[in-house]
Design an enzyme around this catalytic site. Structure first.
Site, PDB file in Angstrom:
ATOM      1  CG  ASN A 129      -8.362  -0.340   5.564  1.00 13.90           C
ATOM      2  OD1 ASN A 129      -7.699  -0.532   4.648  1.00 13.90           O
ATOM      3  ND2 ASN A 129      -9.123   1.042   5.479  1.00 13.90           N
ATOM      4  CD  GLU A 130     -10.603  -8.982   8.986  1.00 15.11           C
ATOM      5  OE1 GLU A 130     -10.661 -10.010   9.629  1.00 15.11           O
ATOM      6  OE2 GLU A 130     -11.469  -8.925   8.054  1.00 15.11           O
ATOM      7  CE1 TYR A 131      -1.874  -5.044  10.180  1.00 14.16           C
ATOM      8  CE2 TYR A 131      -3.859  -3.537   9.221  1.00 14.16           C
ATOM      9  CZ  TYR A 131      -2.535  -3.882   9.503  1.00 14.16           C
ATOM     10  OH  TYR A 131      -1.494  -2.973   8.826  1.00 14.16           O
TER      11      TYR A 131
END
Length: 601
Positions: A129-131
């Protein structure tokens, strides 16, 4: 086919980012270290500016990491996650060797890209769930931090006093639809030929790769780079962080015939494409023949000489290279015969100054009053001058407007400038004992209106300037008070003068070796000067009615033979490229025009 596309959109919610809360990043560096560095910046960021090495701006490459599994040495992104527990878990995995580390709390903003949404099914680690923050995270975006000691997370937050709530409150991460073009897939990657990326593919990416593979690969790489760096410029402007200057290219054009300094010479948009050329006159060594010469901009700050001969170049007062007929091309205009005819040699595409047009008989006015001013509502310029019947402005089609005024002002204070921001040039000058600014404003109805300021300091002679201190109006500026303060005036929307002062970043005693020009693309003029001892250009950015104290330095690749702003030495912009670059171009001697191209990030 429509069914397949629909299924893709159901499986991958590509147009909506799921997270609008704060973000988290585990980092071994202390808050003081991060503050001193200006923020959380990627590994490739420092080498990009300090050493000139490329910075990887591919989100796809960032998400994949290096083959070893570590962060790429040239990475242009900073990883964050959407919850504190995930950040803690990541910290325990990669920072377990540290007794103490930190989890930084980061405000949402459009520098954060949703990796899973942008890369879709090609996201290599969707479970994270990387930004990713393009170009990093400024310190003013950091809300605060948590301390992890011996693996134990203390959930009491330490607030960052430099957090700019006024800048970052109510912002959101970039929408996927705004970010697909930054995915950074290889030119031949199938994603560029699939939904949704095909609709956002930069030029050359994924289209007919097999037919012209090399060209498309280069086009794809170049266009992606320009898009990302333009985005980085815009973000740094929005976040009001100290910007940086980067040298991106050096060009050398030989066998250039430079205009003679005894005649007019100007940097002009000869082809109407945003690339400036340097035009003026030259005379044969025996004085027998005069010619127009231009160092023609061929694109990318490369030049070649062109020569044009005319039968009559007109009288010196009133000569200008301007767009007389509003077609976007530069023409050469002057007063001919016994100061009785306005004459222009109009340019056609690829045929410079080739079509002569006579506006007919006119009164050319007094010598020192002649000027060319932009006509409101058009791209034309009109010939303006003071006659015995008042001020008259006449265009090449013989249309005239006129006004009368009892004071033409001091000669060294006169400017034609758009001081009220309505698109037409106004006539401004100092009157009385250099104590009041008077302007005749050009109206959309063809009428002129006179406005006059209250008492003001007219400044030092020869240190008065027309500067775009705000994005839509020219300001009438003067150096005052021991050469360290500048006062500027403009006409507000209610038709009244507004005068303000600002501190200069250095003492200014003369106009030589300085130039006011927008180098960072925000439509406001910055101030630059040439420093001969280290052979550098030094610039200070306009921060809306003030100049930054942060000095940006460009080391020149050769020695200019004339002062900045004198003609052959000029900082110029290019307006036909996404990268929004500028260049310091100068006569380096022996018929060589050097340009050191740079970009502000």
């Amino acid at each position: 086919m429509k069914t397949i596309i629909s299924l893709i959109f159901i499986m991958f919610p590509l147009f909506v980012s799921a997270h609008n809360g704060n973000f988290y990043r585990a980092d071994s560096r202390s808050p003081n270290e991060i503050k001193d560095l200006g923020g959380l910046y990627p590994r490739g960021y420092y080498d990009f500016f300090e050493r000139g090495t490329p910075m990887s701006i591919s989100l796809y490459d960032h998400a994949r990491g290096a083959p070893s599994g570590n962060t790429r040495y040239d990475d242009g992104f900073v990883s964050t996650t959407t919850d504190i527990d995930s950040a803690h878990e990541i910290g325990q995995n990669i920072l377990s060797g540290y007794t103490e580390y930190y989890i930084y709390l980061i405000a949402p903003a459009p520098n954060l890209l949703d990796v899973n949404a942008v890369l879709g099914r090609y996201s290599p680690h969707p479970q994270e769930n990387e930004y990713s923050a393009l170009g990093g995270i400024p310190w003013t975006q950091v809300i605060g931090w948590y301390v992890v000691n011996n693996g134990v997370l203390d959930r009491n937050i330490h607030r960052n006093r430099q957090f700019r709530a006024d800048l970052f409150n109510n912002l959101s991460p970039a929408l996927p639809s705004e970010s697909y073009q930054f995915a950074g897939f290889e030119p031949e990657h199938p994603a560029w030929r699939q939904e949704p990326w095909i609709n956002f593919a930069p030029p050359g990416c994924g289209r007919n790769v097999r037919l012209t593979k090399h060209i498309n690969q280069q086009d794809c790489s170049n266009s992606q780079e320009e898009l990302v760096y333009k985005k980085l410029q815009d973000l740094r402007t929005q976040f009001k962080v100290d910007k940086k200057l980067k040298l991106v290219n050096k060009t050398s054009s030989n066998n250039i015939i430079f205009p003679n300094h005894d005649f007019i010479r100007e940097w002009v948009d000869l082809d109407g494409n945003g690339d400036l050329s340097y035009c003026g006159f030259t005379v044969d060594s025996d004085g027998s023949r005069k010619r127009i010469v231009c160092a023609h901009n061929n694109g990318n700050f490369t030049y070649s000489s062109i020569n044009i001969s005319l039968s009559d170049y007109g009288w010196p007062k009133g000569q200008r290279f301007i767009d007389a007929n509003g077609d976007g091309l530069v023409d050469y205009c002057r007063v001919q015969y016994v100061w009785t005819h306005l004459y222009c040699s109009l340019s056609l595409p690829g045929q410079y100054f080739s079509l002569d047009k006579d506006a007919g008989y006119l009164d050319a006015g007094y010598n020192n009053s002649r000027a060319w001013a932009k006509v409101i509502g058009t791209n034309k310029y009109s010939f303006c001058r003071l006659t015995s019947n008042g001020y008259i402005c006449t265009d090449i089609d013989s249309y005239s407007t006129a006004f009368k005024d009892d004071d033409q002002g001091w000669a060294d204070s006169r400017y034609w400038m758009d001081i009220d921001g309505n698109g037409g040039d106004d006539y401004c000058r100092l009157v009385y004992n250099w104590t009041h600014l008077r302007c005749n404003l050009q109206g959309k109805d063809g009428l002129w209106k006179r406005v006059e300021s209250k008492y003001l300091d007219g400044g030092y002679p020869s240190l008065r300037f027309k500067i775009k201190m705000t994005s839509n109006k020219d300001n009438y500026c003067r150096i005052v008070r021991n050469h360290r303060v500048m006062e500027c005036a403009y006409v507000s929307d209610n038709g009244e003068f507004h005068n303000y002062s600002l501190n200069m970043p250095f003492s200014l005693y003369n106009k030589n070796d300085i130039q006011f020009i927008d180098i960072d693309g925000d439509n406001r003029d910055d101030i630059c000067r040439y420093n001969s001892a280290p052979n550098t250009m030094e610039c200070y950015l306009n921060q809306d009615k003030s100049f930054s104290q942060n000095k940006l330095v460009l080391y020149l690749s050769a020695k200019p033979i004339s002062s900045l702003g004198s003609g052959s030495s000029k900082i110029i912009r290019t307006f036909n490229s996404e990268k929004n670059s500028s260049a310091y171009c100068y006569n380096a001697g022996y018929g060589t025009l050097r340009c050191d191209e740079f970009v502000i990030y």
